[in-house]
Design a protein around this motif. Structure first.
Motif, PDB file in Angstrom:
ATOM      1  N   ILE A   1       1.119  -1.387  -0.267  1.00  0.00           N
ATOM      2  CA  ILE A   1      -0.323  -0.223  -0.190  1.00  0.00           C
ATOM      3  C   ILE A   1       0.782   1.162   0.143  1.00  0.00           C
ATOM      4  O   ILE A   1       0.313   2.569  -0.370  1.00  0.00           O
TER       5      ILE A   1
ATOM      6  N   PHE B   1      -0.745  12.577   6.047  1.00  0.00           N
ATOM      7  CA  PHE B   1       0.633  11.070   6.423  1.00  0.00           C
ATOM      8  C   PHE B   1       1.102  11.422   7.938  1.00  0.00           C
ATOM      9  O   PHE B   1       1.453  10.890   9.272  1.00  0.00           O
TER      10      PHE B   1
ATOM     11  N   ALA C   1      -0.727  12.046  11.006  1.00  0.00           N
ATOM     12  CA  ALA C   1      -1.479  10.021  11.512  1.00  0.00           C
ATOM     13  C   ALA C   1      -0.209   9.494  12.243  1.00  0.00           C
ATOM     14  O   ALA C   1      -0.953   8.944  13.642  1.00  0.00           O
TER      15      ALA C   1
ATOM     16  N   LEU D   1      -9.374  -8.622  10.926  1.00  0.00           N
ATOM     17  CA  LEU D   1      -9.265  -6.979  10.847  1.00  0.00           C
ATOM     18  C   LEU D   1      -8.319  -6.380  11.926  1.00  0.00           C
ATOM     19  O   LEU D   1      -7.717  -5.239  11.571  1.00  0.00           O
TER      20      LEU D   1
ATOM     21  N   ILE E   1      -5.364  -6.239   9.044  1.00  0.00           N
ATOM     22  CA  ILE E   1      -5.950  -4.696   8.621  1.00  0.00           C
ATOM     23  C   ILE E   1      -5.606  -3.639   9.168  1.00  0.00           C
ATOM     24  O   ILE E   1      -5.171  -2.296   8.784  1.00  0.00           O
ATOM     25  N   LEU E   2      -5.818  -3.675  10.791  1.00  0.00           N
ATOM     26  CA  LEU E   2      -5.526  -2.436  12.224  1.00  0.00           C
ATOM     27  C   LEU E   2      -4.040  -1.910  11.760  1.00  0.00           C
ATOM     28  O   LEU E   2      -4.065  -0.603  12.046  1.00  0.00           O
TER      29      LEU E   2
ATOM     30  N   CYS F   1      -2.645  -0.499   8.923  1.00  0.00           N
ATOM     31  CA  CYS F   1      -3.185   1.082   8.778  1.00  0.00           C
ATOM     32  C   CYS F   1      -2.072   1.924   9.860  1.00  0.00           C
ATOM     33  O   CYS F   1      -2.072   2.815   9.486  1.00  0.00           O
ATOM     34  N   LEU F   2      -1.385   1.204  10.627  1.00  0.00           N
ATOM     35  CA  LEU F   2      -1.620   2.219  11.677  1.00  0.00           C
ATOM     36  C   LEU F   2       0.447   1.762  11.171  1.00  0.00           C
ATOM     37  O   LEU F   2       1.195   3.226  11.868  1.00  0.00           O
TER      38      LEU F   2
ATOM     39  N   VAL G   1       1.000   2.276   7.711  1.00  0.00           N
ATOM     40  CA  VAL G   1       1.073   3.317   6.587  1.00  0.00           C
ATOM     41  C   VAL G   1       1.796   4.497   6.481  1.00  0.00           C
ATOM     42  O   VAL G   1       2.712   4.795   5.814  1.00  0.00           O
ATOM     43  N   PRO G   2       1.220   5.110   7.824  1.00  0.00           N
ATOM     44  CA  PRO G   2       1.633   6.517   7.722  1.00  0.00           C
ATOM     45  C   PRO G   2       3.336   6.805   7.771  1.00  0.00           C
ATOM     46  O   PRO G   2       4.049   7.223   6.788  1.00  0.00           O
TER      47      PRO G   2
ATOM     48  N   VAL H   1       4.818   5.434   4.728  1.00  0.00           N
ATOM     49  CA  VAL H   1       4.873   6.516   3.238  1.00  0.00           C
ATOM     50  C   VAL H   1       5.909   7.424   3.099  1.00  0.00           C
ATOM     51  O   VAL H   1       6.611   8.027   2.070  1.00  0.00           O
TER      52      VAL H   1
END
Lengths: 297, 289
Positions: B98, B121, B124, B151, B154-155, B158-159, B161-162, B165
């Motif tokens: 991602i 980001f 975040a 789930l 996924i969490l 998401c934690l 990714v910022p 990136v």
């Protein structure tokens, strides 16, 4: 280069969704929730009723929450001074030309890669153990009496020391890279003028580390405000006030525990918002107090 | 550097540095002593630990590996370990899939809301988990997804990714545009150029990010406690705390320290091999992993 719209959309979608799902939507909903009466965290929005500032007013009147805020303030201030002192001390020592610099640096940073639960277990069940612990064996060596490091009078201090010990390495690395960025010709010029090492530290290193201090204090604030694991490890079952911190209180108030008579998700949201506001305030004050380096080097 | 080590030792200089050496050695020796003691205790019987005789026990060659067996089998460490391994590996791969494309287009093109997304980001990264878990938990329970592995993965993605990136953007920014131009002349589509040429070029950064993500997911505690609390699905951090709490009641200190060592080992071994990469990553990114 040719810009491809379809490619941008393709490549950005997933990342933007994580942002919306994990941050934007939950933050907005937490803020709204803190102004409503919400009993259970799983209650549907149709059962919410507007509470205005009631959650906040009740929260600030609760003695356990006040204690938790005082505790976190102590951790932030006292722990911060201890951690920053040792972090800066080791950074200065490591840049003074000692041998085995990389080894020492890696060894001091080590606790940061270990699970906090494992670290806390080592401290609580070995170092502070009353019967066979490190500290009491050490005291015994000098013929001193054993101390119960985990009783009500000592447990907060013990927890704080253990927490700081693990944190020093990270802040040391940031100081270290800050000191290494200071050009050596400044020090050479000072040497020609006949400064000693203390003067060099006081009048060159310290002022030039302003920006690094700001970074470190910001990170320190972020990590202490969400202090949680260490309290859970040092006081797993007790609901006594000596080590309680806001996030532990939030967890108890939202998901229930022995000490809490009624779950209250709205109040939990108010705690979250309070912590976030504290963080923003600290950040703003820090930006005011410590001006960014106006020097380019 | 190697030239310096062959120089004669300047004793005057070393004497001046003595207080520094004493502090460093004391700090590191304390760390090493604690770790060695925990290892020794994990190989001792609880009675010997209680009498404070772990060193005598270990030096006499009396190793009690049954502590590890009991921790691994009957205390579920094997389950927690497998769970965390699954969460970490899938989480790391998912995060890269991602983050890397997003980091690439954000550092290469100007487009609508680019600056806003970039700033989001950064913000975040320092949003405390307590600000987001309540709505996420209510969402999960509404969909019957509490205690669900997918789930949780996924969490954690998401934690991470910022950070990923923002970290990767720095590296893509430094790549020359000549690569893309050459690829375009050869008729390679922009997307194919990314996967075949640009992504392999930032491989060192991908490794650093993945190491940080792995450490972070392996050591993650707060979200695992809320979203995968069941014994069969939980991660090592939560599992270790359950073990520690139950073992202090049963008084099995040998098993407790064995469990601590099992949880400690994977990240420690990773650190032994990659400490330089990790340390450089911390100072370059200036971001807590």
């Amino acid at each position: 280069m040719r810009k491809s719209k379809s490619m941008i959309v393709c490549f950005m979608t997933a990342a933007v969704i994580t942002l919306l799902f994990m941050y934007v939507y939950p933050i907005i909903r937490t803020i709204i929730m803190s102004f409503f009466n919400v009993e259970s965290v799983t209650a549907s929005t149709s059962t919410w009723s507007l509470a205005g500032l009631k959650n906040y007013i009740d929260l600030y009147a609760t003695s356990i929450f006040r204690t938790s805020m005082i505790n976190i303030l102590k951790i932030w201030l006292i722990g911060g001074i201890i951690t920053m002192f040792f972090a800066l001390l080791f950074a200065v020592i490591l840049t003074s030309g000692v041998r085995f610099k990389n080894f020492f640096r890696a060894a001091i940073y080590l606790p940061n890669v270990i699970s906090a639960v494992a670290m806390a277990a080592m401290w609580r069940y070995y170092v502070f153990n009353a019967r066979f612990g490190f500290l009491n064996s050490f005291l015994e060596l000098f013929g001193l009496d054993a101390v119960n490091w985990l009783d009500t009078g000592h447990i907060f201090g013990s927890m704080l020391v253990a927490y700081c010990f693990g944190s020093v390495g990270y802040f040391m690395l940031i100081f270290l890279s800050g000191i290494e960025r200071i050009p050596s010709d400044i020090y050479e010029a000072a040497m020609i003028d006949g400064t000693n090492s203390f003067q060099k530290f006081r009048y060159i290193t310290l002022p030039l580390l302003r920006g690094v201090f700001k970074t470190n204090l910001t990170f320190w604030s972020v990590s202490t405000l969400t202090f949680f694991v260490w309290t859970r490890m040092f006081s797993p079952t007790e609901t006594e006030n000596t080590t309680v911190v806001p996030v532990v209180y939030l967890y108890n108030v939202v998901f229930g525990s022995k000490g809490v008579t009624q779950v209250d998700a709205g109040r939990g949201a108010a705690i979250g918002v309070t912590l976030a506001v504290c963080m923003i305030l600290i950040y703003a004050i820090m930006n005011r107090l410590i001006k960014d380096d106006d020097l380019e080097f | 550097m190697s030239k310096r080590t062959h120089e004669r030792i300047n004793w005057k200089k070393e004497a001046r540095l003595l207080p520094g050496y004493i502090l460093l050695v004391a700090w590191v020796a304390f760390t090493a002593f604690i770790l060695l003691w925990i290892i020794a205790a994990s190989l001792s019987e609880t009675n010997d630990i209680m009498r404070g005789e772990v060193w005598q026990n270990v030096f006499s060659g009396d190793f009690h590996f049954e502590n590890y067996v009991s921790a691994w089998m009957s205390n579920n460490v094997s389950v927690y370990f497998a769970n965390s391994l699954l969460y970490s590996i899938v989480g790391c791969v998912g995060t890269i899939l991602i983050s890397a494309p997003a980091a690439y287009v954000m550092s290469r093109f100007r487009f609508f809301l680019n600056k806003t997304i970039h700033l989001s980001f950064i913000v975040a990264m320092s949003v405390p988990a307590v600000m987001v878990i309540l709505p996420l938990f209510s969402l999960a329970s509404g969909l019957n997804l509490t205690n669900n592995r997918i789930l949780y993965i996924i969490l954690v993605i998401c934690l991470r990714v910022p950070f990923s990136v923002i970290y990767l953007m720095n590296f893509f920014q430094n790549l020359s545009r000549a690569y893309e131009e050459a690829a375009a002349i050869d008729g390679c589509t922009p997307m194919k150029t990314f996967w075949k040429i640009m992504l392999p070029l930032v491989q060192p950064a991908l490794i650093t990010v993945t190491v940080f993500n792995f450490l972070s997911i392996w050591n993650e505690y707060f979200i695992a406690m809320i979203f995968v609390s069941g014994d069969a699905k939980t991660a090592v951090g939560v599992g270790l705390m359950n073990i520690v709490n139950s073992m202090t009641y049963s008084g099995d200190y040998g098993g407790l320290f064995a469990a601590v060592i099992i949880v400690f080992l994977p990240t420690f071994i990773l650190y032994l091999f990659l400490s330089d990469k990790i340390i450089n990553g911390v100072t370059a990114g200036g971001v807590k992993g």
